[in-house]
Design a protein around this motif. Sequence first.
Motif, PDB file in Angstrom:
ATOM      1  N   SER A  42      18.149  62.260  40.672  1.00 45.69           N
ATOM      2  CA  SER A  42      18.024  61.646  41.995  1.00 45.69           C
ATOM      3  C   SER A  42      16.634  61.054  42.201  1.00 45.69           C
ATOM      4  O   SER A  42      16.487  59.986  42.811  1.00 45.69           O
ATOM      5  CB  SER A  42      18.319  62.686  43.088  1.00 45.69           C
ATOM      6  OG  SER A  42      19.655  63.143  43.008  1.00 45.69           O
ATOM      7  N   THR A  43      15.602  61.718  41.685  1.00 50.39           N
ATOM      8  CA  THR A  43      14.241  61.190  41.811  1.00 50.39           C
ATOM      9  C   THR A  43      14.125  59.845  41.110  1.00 50.39           C
ATOM     10  O   THR A  43      13.504  58.906  41.630  1.00 50.39           O
ATOM     11  CB  THR A  43      13.224  62.187  41.204  1.00 50.39           C
ATOM     12  OG1 THR A  43      13.306  63.419  41.913  1.00 50.39           O
ATOM     13  CG2 THR A  43      11.811  61.641  41.306  1.00 50.39           C
ATOM     14  N   LEU A  44      14.728  59.725  39.928  1.00 58.03           N
ATOM     15  CA  LEU A  44      14.704  58.460  39.195  1.00 58.03           C
ATOM     16  C   LEU A  44      15.355  57.344  40.006  1.00 58.03           C
ATOM     17  O   LEU A  44      14.818  56.226  40.091  1.00 58.03           O
ATOM     18  CB  LEU A  44      15.432  58.625  37.856  1.00 58.03           C
ATOM     19  CG  LEU A  44      15.402  57.407  36.928  1.00 58.03           C
ATOM     20  CD1 LEU A  44      13.991  57.151  36.415  1.00 58.03           C
ATOM     21  CD2 LEU A  44      16.382  57.596  35.764  1.00 58.03           C
ATOM     22  N   MET A  45      16.492  57.639  40.645  1.00 59.12           N
ATOM     23  CA  MET A  45      17.177  56.622  41.431  1.00 59.12           C
ATOM     24  C   MET A  45      16.411  56.293  42.721  1.00 59.12           C
ATOM     25  O   MET A  45      16.470  55.163  43.212  1.00 59.12           O
ATOM     26  CB  MET A  45      18.598  57.089  41.761  1.00 59.12           C
ATOM     27  CG  MET A  45      19.522  57.164  40.547  1.00 59.12           C
ATOM     28  SD  MET A  45      19.749  55.550  39.717  1.00 59.12           S
ATOM     29  CE  MET A  45      18.583  55.683  38.344  1.00 59.12           C
ATOM     30  N   ASP A  53       7.360  55.866  44.831  1.00 61.88           N
ATOM     31  CA  ASP A  53       6.652  55.057  43.850  1.00 61.88           C
ATOM     32  C   ASP A  53       6.439  55.896  42.602  1.00 61.88           C
ATOM     33  O   ASP A  53       6.074  57.077  42.684  1.00 61.88           O
ATOM     34  CB  ASP A  53       5.290  54.603  44.387  1.00 61.88           C
ATOM     35  CG  ASP A  53       5.418  53.600  45.525  1.00 61.88           C
ATOM     36  OD1 ASP A  53       6.369  52.791  45.484  1.00 61.88           O
ATOM     37  OD2 ASP A  53       4.576  53.626  46.448  1.00 61.88           O
ATOM     38  N   ALA A  54       6.656  55.306  41.437  1.00 59.74           N
ATOM     39  CA  ALA A  54       6.385  56.010  40.186  1.00 59.74           C
ATOM     40  C   ALA A  54       4.881  56.115  39.969  1.00 59.74           C
ATOM     41  O   ALA A  54       4.113  55.243  40.396  1.00 59.74           O
ATOM     42  CB  ALA A  54       7.037  55.273  39.019  1.00 59.74           C
ATOM     43  N   ASN A  55       4.464  57.194  39.303  1.00 56.01           N
ATOM     44  CA  ASN A  55       3.059  57.305  38.940  1.00 56.01           C
ATOM     45  C   ASN A  55       2.698  56.319  37.829  1.00 56.01           C
ATOM     46  O   ASN A  55       1.587  55.786  37.798  1.00 56.01           O
ATOM     47  CB  ASN A  55       2.733  58.731  38.478  1.00 56.01           C
ATOM     48  CG  ASN A  55       2.902  59.740  39.602  1.00 56.01           C
ATOM     49  OD1 ASN A  55       3.674  60.674  39.482  1.00 56.01           O
ATOM     50  ND2 ASN A  55       2.194  59.561  40.713  1.00 56.01           N
ATOM     51  N   SER A  56       3.644  56.083  36.944  1.00 56.66           N
ATOM     52  CA  SER A  56       3.457  55.084  35.893  1.00 56.66           C
ATOM     53  C   SER A  56       4.817  54.701  35.336  1.00 56.66           C
ATOM     54  O   SER A  56       5.820  55.376  35.578  1.00 56.66           O
ATOM     55  CB  SER A  56       2.550  55.618  34.780  1.00 56.66           C
ATOM     56  OG  SER A  56       3.143  56.738  34.148  1.00 56.66           O
TER      57      SER A  56
END
Length: 497
Positions: A42-45, A53-56
Amino acid sequence: MMIEMKQIYKSFGQNDVLRGVDFEIADAEVHALMGENGAGKSTLMKILTGVYDANSGHVTEDGKPLQFDNTKDAETNGVSFIQQELNIWPNLTVLENLFLGKEPTKFLGIIDNKTMEKQALEIFKTLNVQIDLNQIAGTLSVGMQQMLEISKALMQDSKVIIMDEPTAALTTSEIEVLFEQINKLKSAGVSFVYISHRMEEIFNIADRITVMRDGQSILTTKTQDTTNTAIVKAMIGRDLDNQYPERNYQQDELVLSVSKLNSSVHHLKDVHFELHKGEILGFSGLMGAGRSEIMRVLFGLDKGDTQVTLNGKSIHVRNPHASIKQGLAFITENRKEEGLVLQDSIIENISLPALKSFSKHGFLTDKSMNDYAEQMIQRLNIKGKKEDICMDLSGGNQQKVVLAKWIATAPHVLILDEPTRGIDVGAKREIYQLMNELTERGMSIIMVSSELPEVIGMSDRVAVVHEGNIVGVLNNKDLTEERIMTLATGGNIDEAI
């Protein structure tokens, strides 16, 4: 159209949730995303749809950078996300929920209700759903709320639809209709990310499967090139023994007798059944048949009348507080609204129903609370520390916290309504083992479940509900999916040999 997510990292404080995930969505495909609760699906989606926001890492569409500001921005650009925890507005009508923020207008900006009603009825007809457009959304069952969420997504001109456990509260017939629509939209070029723990669905609907474990992408394969066993092993990092533990139940003394259970609100009519010591009594039936409603009346959550005998004594069902004092516990199907105080910690939630048992001379003892919380976190493999806020846990880990808090009350009868909804195969096995242990110690369990393999695999007997009444109780040796579904649809048991 190709969306690619490359080497995605995401941390919350010291907790590394995603650690270099690769995932892609091709044109007109159903791509299943699988993994244990807490694996990071779920975090990825949520990163894809602008919630986080992704860290990288990099997200691209056809090779060009892709980043959404929020879910509305994602929807505007053709990416819809049906999340596992439903996001309806409970005080608004069904129609208002469907069009909130997207209302069609006429001259001078007046909302065009006729157009809204026409579009809503068209999508409901397509999905074979019968819901009153003027009904308050919060009064719908969890299953109907799920269909409302699915309807909202299908009404939009989406290029990608992300579905997180979309069938958890749906019946077999509703799942079939949903799959028909998914295949129809896929033929028109729409892609789907399908998050589910139900293996049979994955192998039925998905073109490819990506497995995540501990925040990493472990495997991506065509569905036709893999097996159930291989996917489970990739998910949990080991082989899984038989899903359902062996039960050695021998019918014991009568613990609970329920008779003359009626509710005009839920259309329940003279429901009666019995439960024995150490028994798991399954409740099965189609959505809307009255399974959960029977339990809510029995526990005193909803209005109704009934005669209840517990351990040979007549008890009065007035409200949940009285039911708990008399030895009943109830895990409802809606953990988000009724099962947890989401803003509180794991230890606070676990301790809440049994504060007296953690008290000495009227004062709470931190040691007893801490010891029990640590014990249940370890026993149920809850991925979190006792101080962690429940709102930040995955859905499956939230369900484990709910289970732990009711076990703390040491009830004579534990009612479980959809106890493994949204939970991965490894965690399901842990909960089944715990159910076995509890019944071996003398606790009796009523389990309401929409998953027929679960009902058959765990129940000593199964009560089948149809149109507000129990139409048959099957012993374990007589349990088959055909027999249960025949009774659930109003048929004669003799037809289900």
